[in-house]
Motif scaffolding. Structure first.
Motif, PDB file in Angstrom:
ATOM      1  N   GLN A  46       0.841  -1.201   0.000  1.00 27.49           N
ATOM      2  CA  GLN A  46       0.000   0.000   0.000  1.00 27.49           C
ATOM      3  C   GLN A  46       0.875   1.250   0.000  1.00 27.49           C
ATOM      4  O   GLN A  46       2.080   1.183   0.143  1.00 27.49           O
ATOM      5  CB  GLN A  46      -0.902   0.003   1.238  1.00 27.49           C
ATOM      6  N   ARG A  47       0.255   2.403  -0.130  1.00 21.81           N
ATOM      7  CA  ARG A  47       0.971   3.685  -0.023  1.00 21.81           C
ATOM      8  C   ARG A  47       0.749   4.244   1.377  1.00 21.81           C
ATOM      9  O   ARG A  47      -0.354   4.170   1.918  1.00 21.81           O
ATOM     10  CB  ARG A  47       0.462   4.674  -1.059  1.00 21.81           C
ATOM     11  N   HIS A  48       1.812   4.792   1.943  1.00 22.14           N
ATOM     12  CA  HIS A  48       1.729   5.425   3.261  1.00 22.14           C
ATOM     13  C   HIS A  48       2.206   6.867   3.128  1.00 22.14           C
ATOM     14  O   HIS A  48       3.049   7.182   2.300  1.00 22.14           O
ATOM     15  CB  HIS A  48       2.611   4.690   4.276  1.00 22.14           C
ATOM     16  N   ARG A  49       1.693   7.726   3.982  1.00 21.50           N
ATOM     17  CA  ARG A  49       2.049   9.142   3.968  1.00 21.50           C
ATOM     18  C   ARG A  49       2.717   9.486   5.287  1.00 21.50           C
ATOM     19  O   ARG A  49       2.240   9.089   6.357  1.00 21.50           O
ATOM     20  CB  ARG A  49       0.772   9.948   3.796  1.00 21.50           C
ATOM     21  N   HIS A  50       3.812  10.231   5.198  1.00 24.37           N
ATOM     22  CA  HIS A  50       4.558  10.625   6.391  1.00 24.37           C
ATOM     23  C   HIS A  50       4.761  12.138   6.387  1.00 24.37           C
ATOM     24  O   HIS A  50       4.878  12.748   5.331  1.00 24.37           O
ATOM     25  CB  HIS A  50       5.912   9.914   6.428  1.00 24.37           C
ATOM     26  N   THR A  51       4.818  12.724   7.556  1.00 26.37           N
ATOM     27  CA  THR A  51       4.933  14.174   7.674  1.00 26.37           C
ATOM     28  C   THR A  51       6.369  14.665   7.707  1.00 26.37           C
ATOM     29  O   THR A  51       6.589  15.870   7.656  1.00 26.37           O
ATOM     30  CB  THR A  51       4.215  14.679   8.935  1.00 26.37           C
ATOM     31  N   ALA A  52       7.340  13.742   7.769  1.00 29.95           N
ATOM     32  CA  ALA A  52       8.741  14.165   7.819  1.00 29.95           C
ATOM     33  C   ALA A  52       9.636  13.043   7.299  1.00 29.95           C
ATOM     34  O   ALA A  52       9.262  11.875   7.353  1.00 29.95           O
ATOM     35  CB  ALA A  52       9.136  14.508   9.253  1.00 29.95           C
ATOM     36  N   PRO A  53      10.822  13.404   6.794  1.00 33.77           N
ATOM     37  CA  PRO A  53      11.767  12.376   6.381  1.00 33.77           C
ATOM     38  C   PRO A  53      12.412  11.710   7.588  1.00 33.77           C
ATOM     39  O   PRO A  53      12.215  12.144   8.722  1.00 33.77           O
ATOM     40  CB  PRO A  53      12.801  13.154   5.557  1.00 33.77           C
ATOM     41  N   GLY A  54      13.173  10.649   7.349  1.00 28.15           N
ATOM     42  CA  GLY A  54      13.875   9.951   8.422  1.00 28.15           C
ATOM     43  C   GLY A  54      13.396   8.511   8.525  1.00 28.15           C
ATOM     44  O   GLY A  54      12.692   8.004   7.656  1.00 28.15           O
ATOM     45  N   ILE A  55      13.784   7.842   9.592  1.00 28.04           N
ATOM     46  CA  ILE A  55      13.374   6.461   9.813  1.00 28.04           C
ATOM     47  C   ILE A  55      11.924   6.471  10.270  1.00 28.04           C
ATOM     48  O   ILE A  55      11.570   7.125  11.247  1.00 28.04           O
ATOM     49  CB  ILE A  55      14.272   5.771  10.857  1.00 28.04           C
ATOM     50  N   ARG A  56      11.085   5.749   9.541  1.00 26.23           N
ATOM     51  CA  ARG A  56       9.653   5.734   9.836  1.00 26.23           C
ATOM     52  C   ARG A  56       9.143   4.298   9.904  1.00 26.23           C
ATOM     53  O   ARG A  56       9.640   3.412   9.221  1.00 26.23           O
ATOM     54  CB  ARG A  56       8.860   6.475   8.747  1.00 26.23           C
ATOM     55  N   THR A  57       8.134   4.080  10.721  1.00 26.53           N
ATOM     56  CA  THR A  57       7.442   2.798  10.802  1.00 26.53           C
ATOM     57  C   THR A  57       6.037   3.018  10.269  1.00 26.53           C
ATOM     58  O   THR A  57       5.300   3.870  10.761  1.00 26.53           O
ATOM     59  CB  THR A  57       7.393   2.271  12.246  1.00 26.53           C
TER      60      THR A  57
END
Length: 75
Positions: A46-57
């Protein structure tokens, strides 16, 4: 202190962090968000959206590095 190296580089994969994923920046009013396709090990497709760069889960539990939009994204 001028001339001092940071403890860790800005690129987590270089120091053993999770691999970077291709990210498409989305410019909203007031900030840039990032959308990524969750492929690879543990990914859900799926596609996920994040509010900032970096290591994300991701919500599905996959962990990856979202690169800054000023940095080069993998193909």
């Amino acid at each position: 202190m001028p001339g001092q190296l940071p403890l860790l580089p800005a690129d987590p994969p270089r120091w053993g962090g999770p691999a970077a994923v291709a990210a498409d920046p989305i410019v909203t009013s007031g900030r840039t968000e990032y959308t990524v396709r969750c492929d690879g090990e543990g990914g859900c497709g799926q596609r996920h959206r994040h509010t900032a760069p970096g290591i994300r889960t991701a919500p599905c539990g996959a962990t990856y590095t979202v690169p800054d939009h000023d940095e080069e994204c993998p193909p």
